[in-house]
Design a protein around this motif. Sequence first.
Motif, short mmCIF file in Angstrom:
data_model
loop_
_atom_site.label_atom_id
_atom_site.label_comp_id
_atom_site.label_asym_id
_atom_site.label_seq_id
_atom_site.Cartn_x
_atom_site.Cartn_y
_atom_site.Cartn_z
N UNK A 46 0.77 -1.20 0.20
CA UNK A 46 0.08 0.01 0.10
C UNK A 46 0.86 1.20 0.06
N UNK A 47 0.76 2.18 -0.96
CA UNK A 47 1.83 3.12 -1.06
C UNK A 47 1.29 4.49 -0.30
N UNK A 48 0.01 4.58 0.03
CA UNK A 48 -0.39 5.68 0.82
C UNK A 48 0.66 6.42 1.63
N UNK A 49 0.95 7.88 1.71
CA UNK A 49 1.96 8.35 2.52
C UNK A 49 1.76 7.91 4.00
N UNK A 50 0.58 8.20 4.30
CA UNK A 50 0.22 8.29 5.71
C UNK A 50 0.07 6.64 6.18
N UNK A 51 -0.47 5.94 5.40
CA UNK A 51 -1.24 4.53 5.81
C UNK A 51 -0.54 3.49 5.15
N UNK A 52 0.36 3.70 4.27
CA UNK A 52 1.09 2.56 3.59
C UNK A 52 1.88 1.54 4.36
N UNK A 53 2.27 0.63 3.90
CA UNK A 53 3.31 -0.41 4.13
C UNK A 53 2.81 -1.61 3.35
N UNK A 54 3.36 -2.65 4.01
CA UNK A 54 3.33 -4.06 3.53
C UNK A 54 2.15 -4.89 4.09
N UNK A 55 1.61 -5.65 3.33
CA UNK A 55 0.08 -6.22 3.91
C UNK A 55 0.13 -7.68 3.75
N UNK A 56 -0.16 -8.79 4.36
CA UNK A 56 -0.33 -10.00 3.85
C UNK A 56 -1.66 -10.53 3.99
N UNK A 57 -2.44 -11.02 3.17
CA UNK A 57 -3.71 -11.46 3.24
C UNK A 57 -3.77 -12.65 4.28
N UNK A 58 -4.71 -12.47 5.10
CA UNK A 58 -5.06 -13.64 6.21
C UNK A 58 -6.56 -13.80 6.46
N UNK A 59 -7.30 -14.50 6.06
CA UNK A 59 -8.56 -14.83 6.16
C UNK A 59 -9.22 -14.95 7.69
N UNK A 60 -8.36 -15.05 8.65
CA UNK A 60 -8.64 -15.21 9.89
C UNK A 60 -8.70 -13.52 10.77
N UNK A 61 -7.96 -12.55 9.84
CA UNK A 61 -7.45 -11.11 10.47
C UNK A 61 -9.00 -10.58 10.73
N UNK A 62 -8.78 -9.60 11.87
CA UNK A 62 -10.03 -8.67 12.14
C UNK A 62 -9.70 -7.09 12.11
#
Length: 136
Positions: A31-47
Amino acid sequence: MKLNSKSINFSVDTVEELTSLDGVNGDICILTDEDRGGTFIYDDTAVDNQGTVFGYWRRQYDGPVNVKWFGAKGDGVTDDTDAIQNACTQYNVFFSDGDFVLNSTVQLKQYHHITFKNARVLYNGNSIAFDLYTDN
């Protein structure tokens, strides 16, 4: 998990784009958004908590959570209370550059660790609740 360009499945600019992605467990998105960006991994148990998890996409991080990840603006005008309260569900919280406005009290957990870098927290937009600056 060590990431390389071959392992990245998606790259998006906004949180809205991220949450609209249909992934499978283990997919990686930047995610390249300046303030909220980062690296994310899909996890279908995440809340979803609108900061470290968006939809089923879990942020990869080590260290404090940034209040901006939860939507705090730090522009000295926007009410950042809800975003800061959501960030404060974690024990290690970071305020980066900005003037963050609180319009009500934020509840902290025992043993919270809060770090500020060139940030002020303003109560009701005018009186300074915290005014802490660092050289780092």
